[in-house]
Structure formats: C-alpha cells, structure tokens
Design a protein around this motif. Structure first.
Motif, PDB file in Angstrom:
ATOM      1  N   LEU A   1       0.825  -1.217   0.000  1.00 19.26           N
ATOM      2  CA  LEU A   1       0.000   0.000   0.000  1.00 19.26           C
ATOM      3  C   LEU A   1       0.859   1.267   0.000  1.00 19.26           C
ATOM      4  O   LEU A   1       0.429   2.321  -0.446  1.00 19.26           O
ATOM      5  CB  LEU A   1      -0.926   0.008   1.221  1.00 19.26           C
ATOM      6  N   VAL A   2       2.082   1.162   0.506  1.00 23.36           N
ATOM      7  CA  VAL A   2       2.979   2.331   0.488  1.00 23.36           C
ATOM      8  C   VAL A   2       3.738   2.410  -0.837  1.00 23.36           C
ATOM      9  O   VAL A   2       3.798   3.464  -1.483  1.00 23.36           O
ATOM     10  CB  VAL A   2       3.978   2.248   1.679  1.00 23.36           C
ATOM     11  N   ILE A   3       4.313   1.287  -1.264  1.00 25.29           N
ATOM     12  CA  ILE A   3       5.245   1.308  -2.400  1.00 25.29           C
ATOM     13  C   ILE A   3       4.527   1.481  -3.738  1.00 25.29           C
ATOM     14  O   ILE A   3       4.950   2.283  -4.585  1.00 25.29           O
ATOM     15  CB  ILE A   3       6.090   0.008  -2.404  1.00 25.29           C
ATOM     16  N   VAL A   4       3.439   0.747  -3.956  1.00 27.39           N
ATOM     17  CA  VAL A   4       2.794   0.765  -5.276  1.00 27.39           C
ATOM     18  C   VAL A   4       2.264   2.155  -5.651  1.00 27.39           C
ATOM     19  O   VAL A   4       2.571   2.655  -6.743  1.00 27.39           O
ATOM     20  CB  VAL A   4       1.684  -0.319  -5.349  1.00 27.39           C
ATOM     21  N   PRO A   5       1.495   2.846  -4.770  1.00 29.67           N
ATOM     22  CA  PRO A   5       1.039   4.186  -5.156  1.00 29.67           C
ATOM     23  C   PRO A   5       2.200   5.159  -5.397  1.00 29.67           C
ATOM     24  O   PRO A   5       2.149   5.997  -6.291  1.00 29.67           O
ATOM     25  CB  PRO A   5       0.193   4.640  -3.957  1.00 29.67           C
ATOM     26  N   LEU A   6       3.286   4.989  -4.621  1.00 30.68           N
ATOM     27  CA  LEU A   6       4.454   5.861  -4.788  1.00 30.68           C
ATOM     28  C   LEU A   6       5.061   5.683  -6.185  1.00 30.68           C
ATOM     29  O   LEU A   6       5.308   6.670  -6.905  1.00 30.68           O
ATOM     30  CB  LEU A   6       5.484   5.516  -3.709  1.00 30.68           C
ATOM     31  N   LEU A   7       5.292   4.435  -6.572  1.00 33.93           N
ATOM     32  CA  LEU A   7       5.861   4.171  -7.899  1.00 33.93           C
ATOM     33  C   LEU A   7       4.907   4.654  -8.988  1.00 33.93           C
ATOM     34  O   LEU A   7       5.330   5.205 -10.012  1.00 33.93           O
ATOM     35  CB  LEU A   7       6.141   2.668  -8.072  1.00 33.93           C
ATOM     36  N   PHE A   8       3.603   4.472  -8.753  1.00 34.88           N
ATOM     37  CA  PHE A   8       2.599   4.879  -9.742  1.00 34.88           C
ATOM     38  C   PHE A   8       2.658   6.396  -9.972  1.00 34.88           C
ATOM     39  O   PHE A   8       2.705   6.864 -11.110  1.00 34.88           O
ATOM     40  CB  PHE A   8       1.208   4.473  -9.229  1.00 34.88           C
ATOM     41  N   VAL A   9       2.703   7.140  -8.886  1.00 35.20           N
ATOM     42  CA  VAL A   9       2.696   8.607  -9.004  1.00 35.20           C
ATOM     43  C   VAL A   9       4.002   9.093  -9.643  1.00 35.20           C
ATOM     44  O   VAL A   9       3.995   9.977 -10.516  1.00 35.20           O
ATOM     45  CB  VAL A   9       2.480   9.251  -7.608  1.00 35.20           C
ATOM     46  N   LEU A  10       5.129   8.507  -9.245  1.00 37.74           N
ATOM     47  CA  LEU A  10       6.420   8.959  -9.774  1.00 37.74           C
ATOM     48  C   LEU A  10       6.547   8.710 -11.278  1.00 37.74           C
ATOM     49  O   LEU A  10       7.213   9.471 -11.987  1.00 37.74           O
ATOM     50  CB  LEU A  10       7.564   8.257  -9.032  1.00 37.74           C
ATOM     51  N   ALA A  11       5.906   7.649 -11.757  1.00 34.61           N
ATOM     52  CA  ALA A  11       6.020   7.333 -13.188  1.00 34.61           C
ATOM     53  C   ALA A  11       5.057   8.159 -14.038  1.00 34.61           C
ATOM     54  O   ALA A  11       5.190   8.188 -15.270  1.00 34.61           O
ATOM     55  CB  ALA A  11       5.758   5.837 -13.396  1.00 34.61           C
ATOM     56  N   LEU A  12       4.114   8.839 -13.422  1.00 38.21           N
ATOM     57  CA  LEU A  12       3.105   9.591 -14.189  1.00 38.21           C
ATOM     58  C   LEU A  12       3.716  10.728 -15.015  1.00 38.21           C
ATOM     59  O   LEU A  12       3.094  11.220 -15.951  1.00 38.21           O
ATOM     60  CB  LEU A  12       2.052  10.181 -13.231  1.00 38.21           C
TER      61      LEU A  12
END
Lengths: 79, 367
Positions: free
Chosen positions: B150-161
C-alpha cells in the motif's frame, strides 16, 4: 549441473523425511510413500534431462498442446 | 485445524492473480491491442465470475470438502482418483509455469550471473517452508505484506506519471471489438480461473459459504489494480510495450528524481519476488492438499517437500525458455484451464446431483 543439484536436493528431502519414509503407519501411508517416490524419481529424471544439451529435442507438453490448442484458438476466434 | 479468515482468503486470491499479473499482464494484453489495452484487464471479471459460480455450486453440494474430495465422492474410487490425479497434474503444471516465470524474471532483472535453477531452488525452498507451516501462516504472511504494498505501489505509480502520454490510447475502439476480446482471453481464462485453487482450501476456511463472494471481491480488486497498471504501462511506454517481456519493469526503471533517486526497479523486483512466493505458496498448498486427498492420509505435510522438488524440476523440464512459457500461456492455458477448472468440477457436481436425485430416492423407498 542441474541434475547434480537435483540429486542433492532429493537426498536432502529423503534425510529430512526419513521418519515418514521408514516408520509412518497412519492410513494411506503406503500410497503416500509410493507417491513420494514417484515425485522424487520423476523430479530427478526431469532435473537431469533439463540439464542436458540435447534437451531441445524433447517436447514434454506436446500432448497438452495437441488437446487444448484448438479450444484456445476457438476462444480467440469466437469474439 | 487452523482456519483462515475471509480477509486472508481475499488477500491470498488477490496475490494469486497479481503475482504474475503485475509482471507480464500488460505485455500479454498488448500483443493484441495497444490503443484499447486498458479494456483487456477487465475481462478478469469474466473468469472471476465463472470461478465464483463453480465455488457457489461447490459449497452447496459439498460443504466442507475440497475439490479433489468432491471429485472422488462424485465419481467413486477409480474414476474419481484418476480425475483427482488430473487435478494434481494441473496444479503441478501451473506451479511450474509460475516458478519458471519467477526464476526467469529474477535472472533477467537482478541476478544475471546466477544459474536460473539455483534461483528457482531458493524460491521453492521458501515456498516449501511456508506451506509446511500451514495455511494460517501463508494467510498471515499475505496480511504482513499488504501495508508494504500500500505504500510502495502508489508511490511508484505517481512517480512514473511524469512520462504518461494519453495519445497512446487514441483513437479509442479503432480496431473494433475482436482485438479487445483476444486481449482479454488470458486475463479471463488463465488468470481468472486460477481462483478455483481456493476450492482446495475449503476445509480450512472459517466461513466456506462466503467463498463465492470472496472470489468476486478478489476478482474485482485484481481487475481494478491490473487495469490501472495496464493504463500506466501503455501510457508511459507507448507502442514498444508490445515487444517487451517485462514492461512494468521498464516503467519503474524510467523513474528519476533529481540526481540521486533512480533505479527504483530494485524495489519493484523485491516486491514482485515476494508476491510471487506468496502466489506459489497458495497454489502449492492446493497441490499438497490434493496429494493428501489422493493418498487418503490425515496430513499433507509429507507431500510438501517432494511436490516442491518435482515442481522445481518440472519448471525447467517443461519449458525450454521464457518464450516457451509465454507460448504455453497464450496458446494452451486458456483452453486447459477452462476444461480443468470449470468443466471438470461442473461435470462432477452434475454427477453428484444425479446420484442424489429425488426420484431415485423415491424408487428406492418403494422397493
């Protein structure tokens, strides 16, 4: 090398489960011992064959392809 | 007997799909369509619905029994045992396929100088240990990993946007429905039908009657996550997504923040390996339970090591390389899973219903 690792792992499993292999007397233990030996034997043969250079001549999943590829192709076409 | 809660069942089912889903699903869907790839992952709901239907019948006709026990009860000792062995083979081949995908990914992404079979041996040792400890431990490990995800996946998602381009999805519906349907075959009939492995856990469920609903919830959650993943991957990578084995890895590799933060693919690789071990553990649990039912023993622990060893060897014996794995998943798995995970249980339930049919009881009563 794959086969050597396979035999090593099989021996390790045998040592870890010696009590089950030699002493287990619960219901179904005979069949379970037979299945244990079949799985280990098949695993060792598979590990040896997979490590050989002429492995590409084998096609172990060919029977599944023959049976189920037509159905899969139909699933792709039906849409 | 140790029992697992509904929350644990849903998590286990979600990781069963997402384990390989977050690795290869965008690339698999993009084989058929790139513009409309975002619709492909939603077909997982179709497979989830079919699996939930089978589970609904199962918990009503055979409450408290596993699928292999139900098959044996429906067809008797000989045909029933043959079909139970068929189910064992299905679980073994499925685990071998996932195991090979995992070791290939680790070798490509992080350990290029290590032999693939050693990576696989290490992974299966972890899987065997987890399964040996029992279904409750597997369920708890699934719970433990959830906050990290729940911490890592949204972080990677936002950074790749930052590299996201909507143009990759235009024009919408340009090639018609056929490529969209074809892109949905693997999500629906390969991933969606994997939920049927949960029927092997029925005796260990705290509330077996809610299993169909749990499968539906898990398929909805997985479908949503995979759709987001496919959208992000196609939006960032664009057309080349068709030619990549691990497109999500490339998306994560593209993330850079200033001069110091980059190569976050290590975090992604660790997450994928952890989730794949959970997926392998869940299916291996089902395989060991099936072997227990075939042999009629009271415990499944004796089967953990030999089954793990056989699956490890099979993952290198059955598939020459990753191209072989991909070809198998695309051209065989949908039909194979449809017959084994849907038709076989349905035929078993029909046979059991015919055996118990009311007019037969009436005739017996008259006699």
């Amino acid at each position: 090398m794959n086969g050597v690792v396979g035999v090593g792992l099989a021996l390790l499993c045998g040592v870890l489960q010696w009590r089950f292999l030699l002493r287990a007397e619960e219901p179904g233990a005979k069949t379970a011992r037979l299945v244990w030996c079949v799985l280990m034997g098949a695993g060792m043969v598979a590990a040896f064959v997979a490590g050989r250079q002429d492995f590409p001549s084998l096609h172990p999943l060919g029977w599944l392809e023959t049976v189920f590829t037509p159905l899969t192709r139909w699933l792709y076409e039906v849409g | 007997m140790a029992q697992i809660s509904r929350y644990q069942v849903i998590l286990m089912l979600v990781w069963v799909v997402l384990g390989t889903g977050i690795l290869t699903m965008p690339g698999t869907i993009a084989q058929f369509t790139v513009h409309d790839a975002w619709m492909g992952a939603s077909f997982l709901l179709l497979g989830g619905g079919l699996s939930a239907g089978v589970a609904w019948l199962h918990v009503r006709l055979f409450p408290g029994l596993t699928l292999t026990q139900a098959v044996r009860a429906a067809f008797g000792p000989w045909i029933g045992r043959f079909l139970a062995v068929w189910l064992c083979l299905w679980l073994l081949i499925t685990t071998a396929t996932v195991g090979r995908e995992m070791s290939a990914f680790v070798t490509v992404a992080t350990l290029p100088n290590t032999a693939e079979y050693l990576v696989g041996a290490a992974a299966f040792a972890c899987v065997a240990y987890l399964v040996y400890l029992g279904i409750e431990v597997v369920g708890r490990v699934n719970e433990f990993i959830m906050p990290l995800v729940l911490v890592i996946v949204p972080l990677l998602f936002v950074l790749a946007l930052r590299w996201f381009d909507v143009a990759a999805f235009q024009p919408v519906w340009a090639e018609g429905f056929t490529p969209i349907w074809r892109s949905g075959i693997v999500p629906a009939f390969a991933y969606g039908l994997e939920f049927v492995v949960a029927l092997q856990w029925v005796p260990a469920l705290r509330t077996p009657r809610t299993l169909p609903l749990d499968i539906l919830i898990a398929s909805a959650v997985s479908s949503l996550i995979l759709t987001v993943l496919v959208v992000e991957t196609v939006g960032v990578v664009g057309w080349p997504v068709k030619y990549m084995n691990y497109p999500v890895l490339e998306v994560v590799r593209a993330i850079r923040l200033g001069k110091l933060i980059e190569r976050l693919d290590t975090v992604y690789a660790m997450g994928v390996v952890a989730i794949l071990v959970l997926k392998l553990s869940a299916i291996h649990l089902s395989l060991c339970r099936a072997l227990q039912d075939v042999c009629g023993t009271q415990d499944a622990r004796w089967a953990v090591l030999p089954a793990a060893f056989a699956v490890w060897a099979a993952s290198y014996f059955l598939f020459r390389n990753t191209a072989g794995v991909t070809a198998f998943i695309l051209s065989v798995v949908p039909g194979y899973f449809l017959v084994t995970a849907i038709f076989l249980p349905l035929v078993s339930y029909a046979a059991a219903w015919l055996r118990r049919r009311p007019w037969r009881r009436t005739a017996a009563g008259r006699l």
